[in-house]
Write an enzyme that holds these catalytic residues in place. Structure first.
Site, PDB file in Angstrom:
ATOM      1  N   HIS A  38       0.938  -1.222   0.030  1.00  0.00           N
ATOM      2  CA  HIS A  38       0.021  -0.019   0.054  1.00  0.00           C
ATOM      3  C   HIS A  38       0.746   1.320  -0.164  1.00  0.00           C
ATOM      4  O   HIS A  38       0.315   2.311   0.171  1.00  0.00           O
ATOM      5  CB  HIS A  38      -0.904   0.112   1.209  1.00  0.00           C
ATOM      6  CG  HIS A  38      -2.136  -1.127   1.213  1.00  0.00           C
ATOM      7  ND1 HIS A  38      -1.813  -2.188   1.260  1.00  0.00           N
ATOM      8  CD2 HIS A  38      -3.375  -0.910   0.958  1.00  0.00           C
ATOM      9  CE1 HIS A  38      -3.042  -3.058   1.083  1.00  0.00           C
ATOM     10  NE2 HIS A  38      -4.076  -2.095   0.986  1.00  0.00           N
ATOM     11  N   GLY A  72       5.079   4.993  -3.048  1.00  0.00           N
ATOM     12  CA  GLY A  72       6.455   5.314  -3.461  1.00  0.00           C
ATOM     13  C   GLY A  72       7.152   3.845  -3.875  1.00  0.00           C
ATOM     14  O   GLY A  72       7.623   3.771  -5.131  1.00  0.00           O
ATOM     15  N   LYS A  73       6.920   2.822  -3.156  1.00  0.00           N
ATOM     16  CA  LYS A  73       7.241   1.407  -3.556  1.00  0.00           C
ATOM     17  C   LYS A  73       6.657   1.081  -4.685  1.00  0.00           C
ATOM     18  O   LYS A  73       7.045   0.215  -5.621  1.00  0.00           O
ATOM     19  CB  LYS A  73       6.821   0.380  -2.382  1.00  0.00           C
ATOM     20  CG  LYS A  73       8.069   0.122  -1.494  1.00  0.00           C
ATOM     21  CD  LYS A  73       7.533  -1.063  -0.614  1.00  0.00           C
ATOM     22  CE  LYS A  73       8.122  -0.891   0.704  1.00  0.00           C
ATOM     23  NZ  LYS A  73       7.606  -2.052   1.391  1.00  0.00           N
ATOM     24  N   ASP A 109       9.657  -6.230   1.307  1.00  0.00           N
ATOM     25  CA  ASP A 109       9.995  -5.839   2.597  1.00  0.00           C
ATOM     26  C   ASP A 109      11.289  -5.101   2.640  1.00  0.00           C
ATOM     27  O   ASP A 109      12.183  -5.700   2.169  1.00  0.00           O
ATOM     28  CB  ASP A 109       9.738  -6.896   3.460  1.00  0.00           C
ATOM     29  CG  ASP A 109       9.378  -6.437   5.157  1.00  0.00           C
ATOM     30  OD1 ASP A 109       8.603  -5.562   5.242  1.00  0.00           O
ATOM     31  OD2 ASP A 109      10.361  -6.519   6.032  1.00  0.00           O
ATOM     32  N   GLY A 147      10.195   7.984   2.525  1.00  0.00           N
ATOM     33  CA  GLY A 147      11.160   7.484   3.632  1.00  0.00           C
ATOM     34  C   GLY A 147      12.373   7.924   4.064  1.00  0.00           C
ATOM     35  O   GLY A 147      12.318   9.214   4.502  1.00  0.00           O
ATOM     36  N   ASP A 168      15.153   8.410   2.452  1.00  0.00           N
ATOM     37  CA  ASP A 168      15.773   8.820   1.417  1.00  0.00           C
ATOM     38  C   ASP A 168      16.789  10.224   1.713  1.00  0.00           C
ATOM     39  O   ASP A 168      17.830  10.315   1.408  1.00  0.00           O
ATOM     40  CB  ASP A 168      14.863   9.287   0.043  1.00  0.00           C
ATOM     41  CG  ASP A 168      14.642   8.069  -0.531  1.00  0.00           C
ATOM     42  OD1 ASP A 168      15.183   6.922  -0.355  1.00  0.00           O
ATOM     43  OD2 ASP A 168      13.818   8.091  -1.389  1.00  0.00           O
ATOM     44  N   LYS A 205      18.593   7.035  -8.726  1.00  0.00           N
ATOM     45  CA  LYS A 205      18.221   6.388  -7.695  1.00  0.00           C
ATOM     46  C   LYS A 205      17.544   4.922  -7.750  1.00  0.00           C
ATOM     47  O   LYS A 205      18.157   4.109  -7.551  1.00  0.00           O
ATOM     48  CB  LYS A 205      17.243   7.042  -6.480  1.00  0.00           C
ATOM     49  CG  LYS A 205      16.880   6.379  -5.424  1.00  0.00           C
ATOM     50  CD  LYS A 205      15.495   6.633  -4.653  1.00  0.00           C
ATOM     51  CE  LYS A 205      15.345   5.436  -3.600  1.00  0.00           C
ATOM     52  NZ  LYS A 205      13.960   5.594  -2.933  1.00  0.00           N
TER      53      LYS A 205
HETATM   54  P1  IMP Z   1       7.831  -2.048   4.742  1.00  0.00           P
HETATM   55  O1  IMP Z   1       8.692  -2.754   3.756  1.00  0.00           O
HETATM   56  O2  IMP Z   1       6.486  -1.540   4.068  1.00  0.00           O
HETATM   57  O3  IMP Z   1       7.376  -2.480   6.080  1.00  0.00           O
HETATM   58  O4  IMP Z   1       8.608  -0.583   5.015  1.00  0.00           O
HETATM   59  C1  IMP Z   1       9.685  -0.534   4.727  1.00  0.00           C
HETATM   60  C2  IMP Z   1       9.973   1.162   5.090  1.00  0.00           C
HETATM   61  O5  IMP Z   1      11.483   1.317   4.704  1.00  0.00           O
HETATM   62  C3  IMP Z   1       9.434   2.258   4.271  1.00  0.00           C
HETATM   63  O6  IMP Z   1       8.244   2.598   4.675  1.00  0.00           O
HETATM   64  C4  IMP Z   1      10.598   3.374   4.027  1.00  0.00           C
HETATM   65  O7  IMP Z   1      10.286   4.184   5.266  1.00  0.00           O
HETATM   66  C5  IMP Z   1      11.927   2.492   4.228  1.00  0.00           C
HETATM   67  N1  IMP Z   1      12.253   2.625   2.901  1.00  0.00           N
HETATM   68  C6  IMP Z   1      12.173   1.412   2.025  1.00  0.00           C
HETATM   69  N2  IMP Z   1      12.762   1.368   0.880  1.00  0.00           N
HETATM   70  C7  IMP Z   1      13.207   2.809   1.198  1.00  0.00           C
HETATM   71  C8  IMP Z   1      13.549   3.529  -0.007  1.00  0.00           C
HETATM   72  O8  IMP Z   1      14.021   3.304  -1.208  1.00  0.00           O
HETATM   73  N3  IMP Z   1      14.018   4.933   0.477  1.00  0.00           N
HETATM   74  C9  IMP Z   1      13.613   5.368   1.705  1.00  0.00           C
HETATM   75  N4  IMP Z   1      13.175   4.540   2.624  1.00  0.00           N
HETATM   76  C10 IMP Z   1      12.851   3.268   2.235  1.00  0.00           C
END
Ligand code: IMP
Length: 201
Positions: free
Chosen positions: A14, A17-18, A74, A158, A160, A180
């Site tokens: 959800h 960004g991902k 994850d 996040g 970054d 990036k």
């Molecule tokens: P989850 O995998 O959804 O539990 O959350 C991973 C968290 O790690 C994200 O909400 C971001 O805060 C951080 N994160 C993961 N990938 C990145 C990235 O590429 N840049 C910045 N923060 C990241």
């Protein structure tokens, strides 16, 4: 387990960004890609203790509920001087408001409280690809670098703005998003996935 052109794949996340990054990485493969948001599946609780475990849990959760292949990531930031924290708790450090300026301030505060001198850190991405009711396949990537404070740049998401990858001077928050994406942990995990026997060309 095989992925063929025009197959449906659900991105089990959800996090906009991902999902955006994953959809971009999948673009060359000609799949029908949906986000878990689009098909109204709620998020499971992340109860595992590793990135791979949580990715597998999320992919399996979505695949079993929607009947399609699902891809979950994850990921998180591992800070060496903090014994690996926030790690799998990276999202949770942002609190219920999902404010990553709160999370980045906590990283800075905890480093100060520890008198830490080692700024090294890395991002990890574990990708899990699951077919309904099958054991997921896992692919993991990392990007190493160091932390800088205060946060810089408004690109990305996040953590970054506090992360500078090795060999660069800009944070991921300042860097052009395409640059990036070319070097980050998710792309590296993805390269392992696409080099595997899963994609049928
Ligand atoms: P989850 O995998 O959804 O539990 O959350 C991973 C968290 O790690 C994200 O909400 C971001 O805060 C951080 N994160 C993961 N990938 C990145 C990235 O590429 N840049 C910045 N923060 C990241």
């Amino acid at each position: 387990m095989k992925l063929r052109p025009r197959d449906t794949l659900v991105v089990a996340s959800h996090n906009k960004g991902k999902v955006r990054e994953i959809v971009e990485l999948l673009a060359p493969f000609n799949l029908h890609v949906f986000g878990a948001n689009d098909i109204d599946i709620e998020e499971p609780e992340e109860t595992e203790t590793t990135f791979a475990g949580n990715a597998a849990l999320k992919a399996r959760w979505v695949a079993d509920r929607c009947g399609h292949m699902a891809l979950a990531d994850d990921s998180g930031l591992v800070v060496n001087a903090l014994g690996g924290e926030p790690g799998i708790y990276s999202a949770r450090w942002a609190g219920p408001g999902k404010d990553f300026y709160v999370a980045m301030a906590r990283v800075e505060r905890e480093l100060k409280e520890k008198g830490a001198t080692d700024p090294s850190a890395y991002f990890v991405s574990a990708l899990a690809l699951a077919l309904p009711h099958e054991e997921p396949r896992i692919f993991q990537g990392e990007v190493h670098g160091h932390l800088t404070f205060p946060p810089r740049g408004t690109n990305g998401f996040g953590y970054d703005p506090i992360f500078v990858p090795n060999g660069e001077t800009l944070t991921f928050g300042e860097m052009d998003p395409a640059k990036k994406l070319a070097m980050n942990h998710r792309t590296r995990a993805f390269q392992k996935l696409t080099a595997s026997d899963i994609f049928e060309r």
